[in-house]
Write a protein that holds these residues in place. Structure first.
Motif, PDB file in Angstrom:
ATOM      1  N   ARG A   7       0.873  -1.179   0.000  1.00  0.00           N
ATOM      2  CA  ARG A   7       0.000   0.000   0.000  1.00  0.00           C
ATOM      3  C   ARG A   7       0.907   1.224   0.000  1.00  0.00           C
ATOM      4  O   ARG A   7       1.847   1.303   0.785  1.00  0.00           O
ATOM      5  N   ILE A  54      -7.707  -3.408   2.374  1.00  0.00           N
ATOM      6  CA  ILE A  54      -6.490  -3.042   3.115  1.00  0.00           C
ATOM      7  C   ILE A  54      -6.317  -1.530   3.261  1.00  0.00           C
ATOM      8  O   ILE A  54      -5.270  -1.071   3.704  1.00  0.00           O
ATOM      9  N   MET A  62      -8.973  -1.539   8.531  1.00  0.00           N
ATOM     10  CA  MET A  62      -8.769  -1.892   7.127  1.00  0.00           C
ATOM     11  C   MET A  62     -10.067  -2.504   6.612  1.00  0.00           C
ATOM     12  O   MET A  62     -10.341  -3.680   6.817  1.00  0.00           O
ATOM     13  N   SER A  65     -11.413  -1.334  -0.093  1.00  0.00           N
ATOM     14  CA  SER A  65     -10.585  -1.887  -1.166  1.00  0.00           C
ATOM     15  C   SER A  65     -10.019  -0.759  -2.030  1.00  0.00           C
ATOM     16  O   SER A  65     -10.406   0.408  -1.885  1.00  0.00           O
ATOM     17  N   VAL A 139       2.026  -1.280   4.960  1.00  0.00           N
ATOM     18  CA  VAL A 139       1.218  -2.464   4.707  1.00  0.00           C
ATOM     19  C   VAL A 139       1.847  -3.173   3.517  1.00  0.00           C
ATOM     20  O   VAL A 139       1.929  -2.608   2.422  1.00  0.00           O
ATOM     21  N   LEU A 141       1.935  -7.199   1.760  1.00  0.00           N
ATOM     22  CA  LEU A 141       1.406  -8.571   1.754  1.00  0.00           C
ATOM     23  C   LEU A 141       1.994  -9.350   0.591  1.00  0.00           C
ATOM     24  O   LEU A 141       2.357  -8.758  -0.435  1.00  0.00           O
TER      25      LEU A 141
END
Length: 146
Positions: A7, A54, A62, A65, A139, A141
């Motif tokens: 992010r 997120i 969170m 989207s 953030v 992932l």
């Protein structure tokens, strides 16, 4: 396919001192392709990423989207995501797809993202790139299609 999702508040990719892709709020995607990946993998990941909740709502949860917040994507191909470091000291990249296959699937993936009404900027496939971002949160992932 394996994608690192970050992010970001702002991001860009530069090739030979020229900015080739730049976004404000959104996601930076580092995209790796392996031998048995298909268009179904690309479609699964495109849908997953644009709908992944997120981004924070008004309660700092969170809950939103990329589509909810109107964010953009900076998509960068990265074969090194399939580097195997288990043996020795030099990564083995045999898990990465051949360039032609990877380029086709990477292009398909970006096309599928655009079809979801997301603004997508990209790096230059196969080039040495400098990626700059302000990671929001942070953030980060890792998402895989298998």
């Amino acid at each position: 396919m394996r994608i690192v999702v970050q992010r970001s508040k702002k991001a860009s990719v530069t090739v030979n001192d020229q900015v080739v892709g730049e976004i404000d709020k959104g996601l930076v995607l580092l995209v790796g392709v392996t031998h048995d990946d298909t268009e179904e993998d690309a479609a699964f990941l495109a849908d997953k990423i644009v709908n992944l909740r997120i981004f924070e709502d008004e309660n700092e949860k969170m809950n939103h989207s990329l589509l909810d917040v109107g964010g953009s994507i900076l998509s960068v191909s990265q074969f090194t995501l399939y580097g195997d470091c288990r043996k020795g000291r030099r990564p083995n990249f045999m898990g990465a797809a051949k360039p032609e296959q990877a380029r086709n699937l990477y292009d398909t993936f970006n096309k599928l993202l655009r079809e979801k009404n997301v603004h997508v900027e990209t790096g230059e496939f196969g080039a040495m790139m400098d990626v700059s971002l302000i990671n929001d949160g942070p953030v980060t992932l890792i998402i895989e299609s298998k």
